[in-house]
Scaffold this motif. Sequence first.
Motif, mmCIF file in Angstrom:
data_model
loop_
_atom_site.group_PDB
_atom_site.id
_atom_site.type_symbol
_atom_site.label_atom_id
_atom_site.label_comp_id
_atom_site.label_asym_id
_atom_site.label_seq_id
_atom_site.Cartn_x
_atom_site.Cartn_y
_atom_site.Cartn_z
ATOM 1 N N ALA A 138 0.838 -1.200 0.000
ATOM 2 C CA ALA A 138 0.000 0.000 0.000
ATOM 3 C C ALA A 138 0.874 1.252 0.000
ATOM 4 O O ALA A 138 0.617 2.203 -0.747
ATOM 5 N N TYR A 139 1.904 1.284 0.834
ATOM 6 C CA TYR A 139 2.806 2.442 0.861
ATOM 7 C C TYR A 139 3.519 2.601 -0.484
ATOM 8 O O TYR A 139 3.685 3.716 -0.972
ATOM 9 N N GLU A 140 3.959 1.483 -1.077
ATOM 10 C CA GLU A 140 4.631 1.560 -2.369
ATOM 11 C C GLU A 140 3.677 2.099 -3.438
ATOM 12 O O GLU A 140 4.082 2.882 -4.297
ATOM 13 N N LEU A 187 3.434 5.846 -2.996
ATOM 14 C CA LEU A 187 4.642 6.493 -3.520
ATOM 15 C C LEU A 187 4.659 6.505 -5.046
ATOM 16 O O LEU A 187 5.060 7.487 -5.656
ATOM 17 N N ALA A 188 4.239 5.411 -5.651
ATOM 18 C CA ALA A 188 4.284 5.302 -7.112
ATOM 19 C C ALA A 188 3.226 6.155 -7.796
ATOM 20 O O ALA A 188 3.467 6.709 -8.871
ATOM 21 N N THR A 189 2.044 6.275 -7.171
ATOM 22 C CA THR A 189 0.929 6.944 -7.843
ATOM 23 C C THR A 189 0.563 8.296 -7.254
ATOM 24 O O THR A 189 -0.125 9.084 -7.895
#
Length: 104
Positions: free
Chosen positions: A35-37, A40-42
């Motif tokens: 979820a954190y990734e 960060l990505a979106t």
Amino acid sequence: MMVTVTARVPAEIRRQGNAVLEQLNATPTELIRAAYEYVLATGQIPVAQDSAGRDASELPVEKQRKLAEMIARTTFDVSPSLLDFDSYKQIRAQGLAEKYEALG
């Protein structure tokens, strides 16, 4: 450095979610990390529909800001010395104690 994240989730959602995670051979930690990734990505919260069929991207900006603030308040850094503890409860208790001591 790793940190611990604490979250409140309705018991039934947690139970159902853990059952699905088990089928996927995944852990809650892997879910939170993903979820954190995603954030960060979106730059967005992962889409999850509420009971009215709305997804998280439809949250008003103010609610999104409050959610981000809550996440910041409920996390803390885990120092390497905390990794010597045997349980999450010990890590959390020590981390919170250090956080409160830092307040002065």
